[in-house]
Design an enzyme around this catalytic site. Structure first.
Site, PDB file in Angstrom:
ATOM      1  N   LEU A   1     -65.275 -14.390  55.561  1.00 34.72           N
ATOM      2  CA  LEU A   1     -65.375 -13.085  54.911  1.00 34.72           C
ATOM      3  C   LEU A   1     -64.515 -12.005  55.561  1.00 34.72           C
ATOM      4  CD1 LEU A   1     -69.169 -12.873  53.936  1.00 34.72           C
ATOM      5  CD2 LEU A   1     -67.212 -13.490  52.498  1.00 34.72           C
TER       6      LEU A   1
ATOM      7  N   ASN B   1     -64.432 -16.930  62.159  1.00 33.39           N
ATOM      8  CA  ASN B   1     -63.047 -16.474  62.352  1.00 33.39           C
ATOM      9  C   ASN B   1     -62.834 -15.013  61.998  1.00 33.39           C
ATOM     10  OD1 ASN B   1     -63.598 -17.263  59.663  1.00 33.39           O
ATOM     11  ND2 ASN B   1     -61.423 -17.467  59.199  1.00 33.39           N
TER      12      ASN B   1
ATOM     13  N   ASP C   1     -64.482 -23.602  50.676  1.00 34.02           N
ATOM     14  CA  ASP C   1     -63.650 -23.209  51.827  1.00 34.02           C
ATOM     15  C   ASP C   1     -62.997 -21.854  51.550  1.00 34.02           C
ATOM     16  OD1 ASP C   1     -62.784 -23.572  54.422  1.00 34.02           O
ATOM     17  OD2 ASP C   1     -60.938 -24.610  53.839  1.00 34.02           O
TER      18      ASP C   1
ATOM     19  N   GLY D   1     -54.776 -20.655  53.185  1.00 33.17           N
ATOM     20  CA  GLY D   1     -56.087 -20.240  52.702  1.00 33.17           C
ATOM     21  C   GLY D   1     -56.105 -19.841  51.245  1.00 33.17           C
TER      22      GLY D   1
END
Length: 418
Positions: free
Chosen positions: A65, A96, A306, A325
């Site tokens: 997030l 992260n 993910d 990502g």
């Protein structure tokens, strides 16, 4: 708050109401009645939606997030609302952020930010301090603070001895170790799957071997130490085969696959669109089909979006330097229904909870209402207008999807996607 859900087909293989169309009366966050027809003398709220199906609340085992530190990518408040409108009543939050979630104060912080949300947040603590792979983080303290597992997001543990010690240490408190598996030396400067597509496009390749060597190593360590190991987001047929063999030996190992790795392939890279740059990379059709078979035969325990928001400055770059990502919460259900039957999708989006030590919600009288509302029929094309996240880096824009998520009812809150 009293609510009656009308004419809902229940999808819950553990419920006596499985595949039955019923009314559900909910009061103060609990299921009071499940009957063919429930009267409404109190004039309470009613939910009536087209082809309404209800299942136990979905859980996503890997969500990033940003907050704290990267609120420009996503905040906890908005991210949990996105998850709710995407059908998820619980998410596992990756560590992260900045700072990395590697101590109990950081665990307490992210949990406190999620207290009022309908979607529950379960933090994953970093396995090593700063996710640097050098020194083990405060695992036991984080466990006591509410961390459900420990891993360094998308970072391979180069130090095999440190992973061995972590697997031994966490057995004292039944902790779960997450080991992302990708050999950085073999990966090198690779940015895409090593194969015909990367060769034709002139992109540096990441061979399947980079993942498979580390999966094999990590399974050997687990066999030596015992404990519980989760290998996230596998992407190759051989990785699935190695994990299947390990399970046959009786090792306590689980694994997941990303939705984009079972829906998309490296053919998508033809236009050098960085939305398709992910880690691990999109692989070949043969790998995609093998992963789907792994989901169906039970080798792969869970499916994850993910979800990883990346700001536009780090995505609108040349392919070599753009960050890995994709976001995936909003498109998760619709994309999955294009490759898997609805019963399998619901199973893989709910059963993951038990592997993280969480209770799987059930649809029965007297239980907490933890429900996802959806329609498994109908087709549409996922567009930028469907994105609810602050970041817009979705690999599924332009993809045909199936079904519709209506929302959730959890924590005595009803969140509808309309």
């Amino acid at each position: 708050m009293k609510t009656i859900i009308r004419n809902a087909t229940i999808i819950d293989s553990k419920s006596p109401f499985h595949n039955k169309t019923v009314d559900i009366l909910i009061a103060d966050g609990c299921i009071l009645k499940i009957e063919n027809k429930i009267a409404n003398p109190d004039n309470c709220q009613e939910i009536q939606l087209d082809n309404l199906h209800v299942s136990p609340g979905w859980f996503d085992s890997s969500v990033s997030l940003g907050e704290p530190g990267f609120e420009d990518r996503e905040t906890i408040k908005n991210g949990l609302l996105v998850a709710a409108k995407s059908g998820f009543t619980g998410i596992a939050l990756q560590p992260n952020s900045f700072p990395i979630i590697d101590n109990q104060s950081q665990v307490h912080f992210v949990k406190s930010k999620a207290q009022a949300a309908a979607t529950e947040l379960f933090p994953i603590g970093a396995l090593t301090k700063g996710s640097e792979g050098k020194d083990m983080a405060e695992l036991f303290d984080m466990k006591n603070a509410g961390a459900i597992a420990f891993g360094d997001y998308n970072r391979n543990m180069e130090n095999a001895n440190l992973l061995k010690i972590a697997l031994q240490y966490t057995q004292d408190f039944d902790g779960l170790v997450i080991a992302f598996s990708q050999d950085e030396k073999i990966k090198g400067n690779g940015v895409a799957n090593e194969g015909v597509v990367s060769t034709r496009l002139g992109l540096k390749g990441i061979p399947n071997l980079a993942e498979e060597l580390q999966v094999a190593r990590n399974l050997f360590l687990l066999e030596y130490t015992g404990g519980k190991l989760h290998i996230p987001t596998i992407s190759t047929a051989k990785s699935a085969a190695l994990i299947q063999e390990a399970k046959a030996k009786g090792l306590n190992v689980s694994c997941s696959v990303s939705i984009h790795n079972i829906v998309l392939t490296d053919v998508k890279l033809e236009e050098f669109d960085t939305r398709y740059k992910v880690s691990p990379p999109l692989r070949t059709e043969a790998d995609r089909l093998a992963l789907i078979e792994g989901v169906k035969n039970g080798t792969i325990d869970m499916i994850t979006s993910d979800h990883n928001p990346i700001d536009i400055e780090h995505k609108k770059m040349d392919f070599d330097t753009a960050k890995n990502g994709t976001i995936g919460l909003e498109s998760a259900f619709g994309a999955l229904l294009t490759v898997l039957p609805v019963a399998t999708v619901i199973d893989k989006l709910t059963s993951a909870r038990i592997l993280f030590g969480l209770e799987i919600p059930s649809i029965a009288e007297g239980t907490k209402a933890n429900l996802t509302l959806f329609n498994p029929e109908g087709k549409s094309t996922f567009t930028a207008k469907d994105i609810l996240s602050k970041s817009k880096n979705s690999a599924f824009i332009g993809t045909e999807t199936k079904g519709k998520v209506y929302g959730i009812l959890n924590q005595n809150q009803l969140i509808l996607n309309q």
